[in-house]
Design a protein around this motif. Structure first.
Motif, PDB file in Angstrom:
ATOM      1  N   ASP A 113      33.217  27.752  28.690  1.00  0.00           N
ATOM      2  CA  ASP A 113      31.961  28.644  28.468  1.00  0.00           C
ATOM      3  C   ASP A 113      31.010  28.687  29.405  1.00  0.00           C
ATOM      4  OD1 ASP A 113      31.110  25.907  27.584  1.00  0.00           O
ATOM      5  OD2 ASP A 113      30.095  26.782  25.956  1.00  0.00           O
ATOM      6  N   GLU A 114      30.581  27.535  29.941  1.00  0.00           N
ATOM      7  CA  GLU A 114      29.504  27.666  31.052  1.00  0.00           C
ATOM      8  C   GLU A 114      30.284  28.160  32.374  1.00  0.00           C
ATOM      9  OE1 GLU A 114      26.670  24.895  33.518  1.00  0.00           O
ATOM     10  OE2 GLU A 114      27.650  23.877  31.613  1.00  0.00           O
ATOM     11  N   ALA A 135      30.870  35.204  35.329  1.00  0.00           N
ATOM     12  CA  ALA A 135      30.756  36.529  35.157  1.00  0.00           C
ATOM     13  C   ALA A 135      29.329  36.819  35.846  1.00  0.00           C
ATOM     14  CB  ALA A 135      30.146  36.454  33.677  1.00  0.00           C
ATOM     15  N   GLU A 136      28.588  35.991  35.888  1.00  0.00           N
ATOM     16  CA  GLU A 136      27.040  36.005  36.593  1.00  0.00           C
ATOM     17  C   GLU A 136      27.469  36.306  38.243  1.00  0.00           C
ATOM     18  OE1 GLU A 136      23.013  33.639  37.745  1.00  0.00           O
ATOM     19  OE2 GLU A 136      24.225  33.048  36.338  1.00  0.00           O
ATOM     20  N   ARG A 137      28.302  35.618  38.783  1.00  0.00           N
ATOM     21  CA  ARG A 137      28.617  35.802  40.224  1.00  0.00           C
ATOM     22  C   ARG A 137      29.302  37.171  40.583  1.00  0.00           C
ATOM     23  NH1 ARG A 137      27.405  31.173  43.946  1.00  0.00           N
ATOM     24  NH2 ARG A 137      26.788  29.512  42.440  1.00  0.00           N
ATOM     25  N   ILE A 138      30.368  37.486  39.863  1.00  0.00           N
ATOM     26  CA  ILE A 138      30.985  38.617  40.025  1.00  0.00           C
ATOM     27  C   ILE A 138      30.287  39.806  39.731  1.00  0.00           C
ATOM     28  CG2 ILE A 138      33.065  39.916  39.133  1.00  0.00           C
ATOM     29  CD1 ILE A 138      34.746  37.456  38.959  1.00  0.00           C
ATOM     30  N   GLY A 139      29.440  39.751  38.731  1.00  0.00           N
ATOM     31  CA  GLY A 139      28.428  40.652  38.289  1.00  0.00           C
ATOM     32  C   GLY A 139      27.404  40.926  39.496  1.00  0.00           C
ATOM     33  N   ALA A 140      27.332  40.118  40.374  1.00  0.00           N
ATOM     34  CA  ALA A 140      26.309  40.273  41.542  1.00  0.00           C
ATOM     35  C   ALA A 140      27.022  40.663  42.746  1.00  0.00           C
ATOM     36  CB  ALA A 140      25.468  38.979  41.777  1.00  0.00           C
ATOM     37  N   VAL A 169      45.398  28.679  31.571  1.00  0.00           N
ATOM     38  CA  VAL A 169      45.000  30.015  31.946  1.00  0.00           C
ATOM     39  C   VAL A 169      44.407  30.681  31.079  1.00  0.00           C
ATOM     40  CG1 VAL A 169      45.807  32.117  33.128  1.00  0.00           C
ATOM     41  CG2 VAL A 169      46.488  29.965  34.272  1.00  0.00           C
ATOM     42  N   LEU A 170      45.353  30.851  29.987  1.00  0.00           N
ATOM     43  CA  LEU A 170      44.831  31.670  28.699  1.00  0.00           C
ATOM     44  C   LEU A 170      43.631  31.461  28.172  1.00  0.00           C
ATOM     45  CD1 LEU A 170      45.970  33.699  26.490  1.00  0.00           C
ATOM     46  CD2 LEU A 170      46.422  31.915  25.259  1.00  0.00           C
ATOM     47  N   VAL A 171      43.239  30.056  28.099  1.00  0.00           N
ATOM     48  CA  VAL A 171      42.005  29.597  27.702  1.00  0.00           C
ATOM     49  C   VAL A 171      40.767  30.317  28.410  1.00  0.00           C
ATOM     50  CG1 VAL A 171      40.255  27.671  27.162  1.00  0.00           C
ATOM     51  CG2 VAL A 171      42.638  27.701  26.486  1.00  0.00           C
ATOM     52  N   MET A 172      41.165  29.965  29.648  1.00  0.00           N
ATOM     53  CA  MET A 172      39.787  30.376  30.846  1.00  0.00           C
ATOM     54  C   MET A 172      39.910  31.859  30.848  1.00  0.00           C
ATOM     55  SD  MET A 172      38.460  27.728  31.618  1.00  0.00           S
ATOM     56  CE  MET A 172      37.389  28.427  32.637  1.00  0.00           C
ATOM     57  N   ALA A 173      40.932  32.723  30.807  1.00  0.00           N
ATOM     58  CA  ALA A 173      40.920  34.035  30.875  1.00  0.00           C
ATOM     59  C   ALA A 173      40.060  34.614  29.591  1.00  0.00           C
ATOM     60  CB  ALA A 173      42.406  34.788  30.873  1.00  0.00           C
ATOM     61  N   TYR A 174      40.494  33.935  28.476  1.00  0.00           N
ATOM     62  CA  TYR A 174      39.629  34.332  27.090  1.00  0.00           C
ATOM     63  C   TYR A 174      38.230  34.283  27.398  1.00  0.00           C
ATOM     64  CZ  TYR A 174      37.553  33.919  22.536  1.00  0.00           C
ATOM     65  OH  TYR A 174      36.763  33.944  21.719  1.00  0.00           O
ATOM     66  N   GLU A 175      37.798  32.971  27.945  1.00  0.00           N
ATOM     67  CA  GLU A 175      36.407  32.876  27.925  1.00  0.00           C
ATOM     68  C   GLU A 175      35.886  33.656  28.765  1.00  0.00           C
ATOM     69  OE1 GLU A 175      34.289  30.908  26.418  1.00  0.00           O
ATOM     70  OE2 GLU A 175      35.776  29.668  25.067  1.00  0.00           O
ATOM     71  N   ARG A 209      36.680  36.674  29.643  1.00  0.00           N
ATOM     72  CA  ARG A 209      36.425  38.082  29.223  1.00  0.00           C
ATOM     73  C   ARG A 209      35.600  38.102  28.051  1.00  0.00           C
ATOM     74  NH1 ARG A 209      39.621  42.609  29.441  1.00  0.00           N
ATOM     75  NH2 ARG A 209      39.110  44.384  27.834  1.00  0.00           N
ATOM     76  N   ARG A 210      35.280  37.163  27.289  1.00  0.00           N
ATOM     77  CA  ARG A 210      34.282  36.995  26.224  1.00  0.00           C
ATOM     78  C   ARG A 210      32.972  37.031  26.966  1.00  0.00           C
ATOM     79  NH1 ARG A 210      30.884  33.553  25.067  1.00  0.00           N
ATOM     80  NH2 ARG A 210      31.653  32.039  26.730  1.00  0.00           N
ATOM     81  N   ALA A 211      32.799  36.371  28.167  1.00  0.00           N
ATOM     82  CA  ALA A 211      31.524  36.457  28.738  1.00  0.00           C
ATOM     83  C   ALA A 211      31.259  37.733  29.443  1.00  0.00           C
ATOM     84  CB  ALA A 211      31.305  35.124  29.767  1.00  0.00           C
ATOM     85  N   ALA A 212      32.197  38.197  30.137  1.00  0.00           N
ATOM     86  CA  ALA A 212      32.058  39.531  30.987  1.00  0.00           C
ATOM     87  C   ALA A 212      31.831  40.801  30.122  1.00  0.00           C
ATOM     88  CB  ALA A 212      33.152  39.426  31.952  1.00  0.00           C
ATOM     89  N   LEU A 213      32.563  40.815  29.043  1.00  0.00           N
ATOM     90  CA  LEU A 213      32.382  41.857  28.162  1.00  0.00           C
ATOM     91  C   LEU A 213      31.842  41.651  26.921  1.00  0.00           C
ATOM     92  CD1 LEU A 213      35.915  43.338  28.966  1.00  0.00           C
ATOM     93  CD2 LEU A 213      33.898  43.812  30.341  1.00  0.00           C
ATOM     94  N   ARG A 214      30.900  40.953  26.839  1.00  0.00           N
ATOM     95  CA  ARG A 214      30.308  40.255  25.488  1.00  0.00           C
ATOM     96  C   ARG A 214      29.742  41.585  24.754  1.00  0.00           C
ATOM     97  NH1 ARG A 214      26.704  35.881  26.717  1.00  0.00           N
ATOM     98  NH2 ARG A 214      27.824  35.743  28.567  1.00  0.00           N
ATOM     99  N   ASP A 215      29.302  42.572  25.426  1.00  0.00           N
ATOM    100  CA  ASP A 215      28.556  43.821  24.653  1.00  0.00           C
ATOM    101  C   ASP A 215      29.670  44.737  24.196  1.00  0.00           C
ATOM    102  OD1 ASP A 215      26.141  42.662  25.067  1.00  0.00           O
ATOM    103  OD2 ASP A 215      25.980  43.733  27.044  1.00  0.00           O
ATOM    104  N   GLN A 216      30.931  44.609  24.469  1.00  0.00           N
ATOM    105  CA  GLN A 216      31.782  45.516  24.265  1.00  0.00           C
ATOM    106  C   GLN A 216      32.307  45.374  22.808  1.00  0.00           C
ATOM    107  OE1 GLN A 216      35.095  46.550  26.846  1.00  0.00           O
ATOM    108  NE2 GLN A 216      33.814  47.113  28.500  1.00  0.00           N
TER     109      GLN A 216
END
Length: 290
Positions: free
Chosen positions: A128-129, A135-140, A184-190, A192-199
């Motif tokens: 999760d961290e 998400a923070e890095r890519i968002g920047a 890969v599945l676990v990390m990909a899920y985490e 998407r959950r972090a990057a698209l949390r408002d969707q």
């Protein structure tokens, strides 16, 4: 230098990619969104099936940048394509590198996944961290990546040393090894959950049109009259209290309008059951002399 996937398909063409995406749970009317995402780096993967399954896991959660470092069986790999389960948009963009250093050369932030303590002075974080950091890095506007090791022993220490931090999952210590695609599945899920949390979720449940209060009142009145005819209430004094309890039950249930109509139909059918012939009831025997 990377090598893209330029191999030929045995039975399907790139032009038919959209049709090949049709499968259970897939909405063919939706276009895949190639948004900025972390790269997934598989280091010396052995089995094409694992590469394909990892590609499918990536596609499930919107990842598409798959990089391979010295795959044992070379590339392209027909077994990987078959195991990707129509994640052709990931497979077609695979890049192959001769070393980890070259695979991550364009990235600003790299995480190494491992289930073993490497005894390095390096941050160790959970999925999760890790996802929040990505998400923070890519968002920047930065580029980031996740490294996954070999099926048999994972990443070497010199490969882990190239990463900014170590990611480890909260697995059972006595059985900590995950298949590459599972990791890969676990990390990909985490991610998407972090990057698209408002969707919102892909779809929502249909609660139906809420029942109006007069519909519930009508249902309870109909039920009360049917219970009167069935002599449910043993004494008249108990009827008001029991009817209030029934009203409270129906009010708590939160029925929609269709459910109320269905219940009223059930009550009506039970109330008229004595008017209908019962095919399971044996015919009455008539008494009399022959």
């Amino acid at each position: 230098m990377s090598r893209p996937f330029l191999g030929k398909r045995s039975s399907q063409s790139v032009a038919g990619a959209k049709e090949r995406w049709l499968m259970a749970g897939t909405d063919s009317s939706k276009e895949f969104v190639f948004r900025p995402v972390p790269a997934v780096i598989l280091v010396a993967p052995q089995l094409g099936e694992n590469i394909g399954a990892a590609a499918r896991a990536m596609a499930n959660f919107g990842l598409w940048d798959l990089r391979l470092v010295n795959p044992r069986d070379g590339w392209p790999n027909e077994k990987a394509l078959a195991s990707a389960a129509k994640a052709s948009h990931v497979i077609e963009r695979v890049r192959v590198f001769p070393s980890v250093a070259e695979a991550i050369a364009d990235l600003h932030f790299v995480l190494a996944t491992t289930a073993r303590n490497r005894e390095m002075y390096k941050p160790v974080i959970g999925p999760d961290e890790a996802a929040n950091g990505l998400a923070e890095r890519i968002g920047a506007g930065q580029k980031a990546g996740l490294m996954f090791g070999r099926e048999r022993w994972g990443l070497d220490n010199d490969e882990v040393a190239l990463a900014d931090a170590i990611v480890t999952l909260p697995v059972e210590p006595a059985f900590a090894s995950l298949n590459i695609a599972q990791a890969v599945l676990v990390m990909a899920y985490e991610w998407r959950r972090a990057a698209l949390r408002d969707q919102p979720l892909p779809f929502a449940g249909d609660a139906g049109e809420p029942a109006q209060r007069e519909q519930l009142v009508g249902l309870v009145e109909q039920l009360g009259e049917a219970l009167d005819r069935a002599t449910f209430f043993k004494t008249a004094a108990k009827r008001p209290g029991m009817m209030n309890n029934i009203r409270a039950m129906f009010a708590r249930a939160g029925f929609n309008a269709q459910e109320v109509r269905t219940l009223r139909g059930i009550v009506a059918a039970l109330d008229r059951r004595h008017e209908r012939a019962n095919p399971n009831r044996p015919p009455k025997q008539e008494n009399g002399d022959d």
